[in-house]
Design a protein around this motif. Structure first.
Motif, short mmCIF file in Angstrom:
data_model
loop_
_atom_site.label_atom_id
_atom_site.label_comp_id
_atom_site.label_asym_id
_atom_site.label_seq_id
_atom_site.Cartn_x
_atom_site.Cartn_y
_atom_site.Cartn_z
N TYR A 167 3.73 -7.61 -3.61
CA TYR A 167 3.57 -6.16 -3.45
C TYR A 167 4.08 -5.70 -2.10
O TYR A 167 4.06 -6.44 -1.11
CB TYR A 167 2.09 -5.77 -3.56
N GLY A 168 4.51 -4.44 -2.10
CA GLY A 168 4.86 -3.75 -0.86
C GLY A 168 4.60 -2.27 -1.04
O GLY A 168 4.47 -1.78 -2.17
N THR A 169 4.53 -1.54 0.06
CA THR A 169 4.38 -0.10 -0.07
C THR A 169 5.69 0.51 -0.56
O THR A 169 6.78 -0.04 -0.32
CB THR A 169 4.00 0.56 1.27
N GLN A 181 16.71 -9.78 -6.95
CA GLN A 181 16.57 -11.17 -7.37
C GLN A 181 15.93 -11.97 -6.23
O GLN A 181 15.80 -11.49 -5.11
CB GLN A 181 17.93 -11.75 -7.72
N ARG A 182 15.55 -13.21 -6.53
CA ARG A 182 14.81 -14.01 -5.55
C ARG A 182 15.57 -14.19 -4.23
O ARG A 182 14.99 -14.18 -3.15
CB ARG A 182 14.49 -15.39 -6.12
N SER A 247 -2.25 3.12 -5.70
CA SER A 247 -0.97 3.72 -6.08
C SER A 247 0.06 3.67 -4.95
O SER A 247 1.24 3.90 -5.19
CB SER A 247 -1.18 5.18 -6.52
N ARG A 248 -0.36 3.34 -3.74
CA ARG A 248 0.58 3.24 -2.61
C ARG A 248 1.40 1.96 -2.69
O ARG A 248 2.42 1.84 -2.01
CB ARG A 248 -0.19 3.28 -1.29
N LEU A 249 0.98 1.01 -3.51
CA LEU A 249 1.65 -0.28 -3.61
C LEU A 249 2.43 -0.38 -4.91
O LEU A 249 2.02 0.15 -5.95
CB LEU A 249 0.64 -1.41 -3.53
N ALA A 250 3.54 -1.10 -4.85
CA ALA A 250 4.37 -1.33 -6.03
C ALA A 250 4.69 -2.82 -6.13
O ALA A 250 4.94 -3.47 -5.11
CB ALA A 250 5.66 -0.52 -5.95
N PRO A 251 4.69 -3.37 -7.33
CA PRO A 251 5.05 -4.78 -7.49
C PRO A 251 6.54 -4.98 -7.26
O PRO A 251 7.36 -4.10 -7.54
CB PRO A 251 4.66 -5.08 -8.94
N VAL A 252 6.89 -6.16 -6.74
CA VAL A 252 8.27 -6.51 -6.45
C VAL A 252 8.66 -7.69 -7.32
O VAL A 252 7.90 -8.65 -7.45
CB VAL A 252 8.44 -6.87 -4.96
#
Length: 306
Positions: A167-169, A181-182, A247-252
């Motif tokens: 996760y990241g903001t 990609q990785r 909600s401030r975080l999004a999966p990467v």
């Protein structure tokens, strides 16, 4: 034979390894504890503790043997007390639950607030801590851990599986090179655990994805890592039940980076049959099943059983 109070004093000293700590838990003076221990040892004709300034009260071999029997007496008395006092009234008594920090703070605590509202006669201690909880020292009545106990007189059940993702903001992701990609992870910095202070190898997952030199912030606390991610300077692998609710975080790399772990719930076998432990055990099994999607990152809000 000695009265129950003598055994109760012995158990508290054995668990805390300090007469002062035992006195605090028992609500008596330090001198009272040491006097009762000396009297118990004299009556039994054996030394139960080795005493030193550095290590406090350490059980001798005879003390370890007596500890087993003392716990059986304690469990039998608690069960008898509950059976007699609870026959004509609702659930009463006290329970202490130890848990991993993130799960205990984010999932267990709101569920236990609901449970206590349903059973106001029960008082609760919730211990969400970043370390192993010892049931043998009666630090808790019920433990929720990353690993099942390998030995001991415990009853154990697999409570749930849960997922962790990177996760990241949203602000961080907008300001830094895209991650498709990785290999793109090499251009980013990360947040993780202090390796040498990990209390479980089940927390050792960041090494599978990034180089140690990319980890710029470390903490023994998953809640501290979560707060650090919100600072918008780095990425972290976090439990979905913690990060997905924000909600401030999004999966990467949502489809690529996915870690799976389990929670185990266990208690001393003598306590499992008590009414209050049975009630909280069954409630947690039902509540966690209801929130399985949140634990797997497929839901964003905690659901309270109806």
């Amino acid at each position: 034979m000695h009265d129950w109070d003598a055994i109760r004093y012995f158990l508290e000293v054995a668990r805390t390894q300090r007469a002062s700590a035992a006195a605090l838990r028992l609500g008596v003076q330090h001198s009272t504890v040491t006097r009762r221990i000396r009297a118990l040892e004299a009556g039994l004709g054996v030394m139960l503790f080795e005493k030193s300034r550095a290590n406090g009260f350490t059980l001798t071999e005879e003390g370890q043997q007596f500890f087993v029997y003392a716990e059986q007496v304690e469990s039998a008395l608690l069960a008898a007390q509950e059976a007699l006092s609870g026959a004509a009234q609702g659930l009463t008594g006290h329970l202490r639950i130890g848990s991993t920090e993130g799960f205990g703070s984010t999932i267990l605590t709101p569920l236990m607030v609901d449970f206590q509202s349903r059973h106001p006669g029960i008082t609760l201690d919730i211990m969400p801590v970043p370390r192993y909880i010892s049931l043998s020292k009666r630090e808790a009545d019920i433990a929720i851990a990353l690993e099942r106990p390998q030995h001991g007189p415990y009853l154990c059940t697999k409570l749930a599986e849960y997922a962790l993702k990177l996760y990241g903001t949203r602000d961080y992701l907008d300001r830094h090179p895209p991650i498709r990609q990785r290999s793109d992870l090499s251009h980013h910095t990360f947040i993780g655990y202090v390796d040498e202070l990990l209390f479980s190898d089940r927390l050792r997952y960041l090494d599978d994805w990034v180089q140690a030199s990319q980890v710029v912030f470390r903490s023994t606390s998953v809640l501290a890592q979560y707060q650090a991610v919100l600072g918008g300077q780095a990425l972290a692998i976090l439990p979905c039940f913690l990060a997905a609710q924000d909600s401030r975080l999004a999966p990467v790399l949502n489809a690529d980076i996915h870690v799976s772990r389990s929670f185990w719930m266990y208690c001393h076998e003598d306590l499992r049959q008590t009414r209050r432990v049975t009630a909280i055990w069954d409630y947690l099994k039902q509540a966690i099943k209801l929130n399985q999607d949140l634990l797997l990152g497929e839901q964003r809000t905690l659901q309270i059983p109806s």
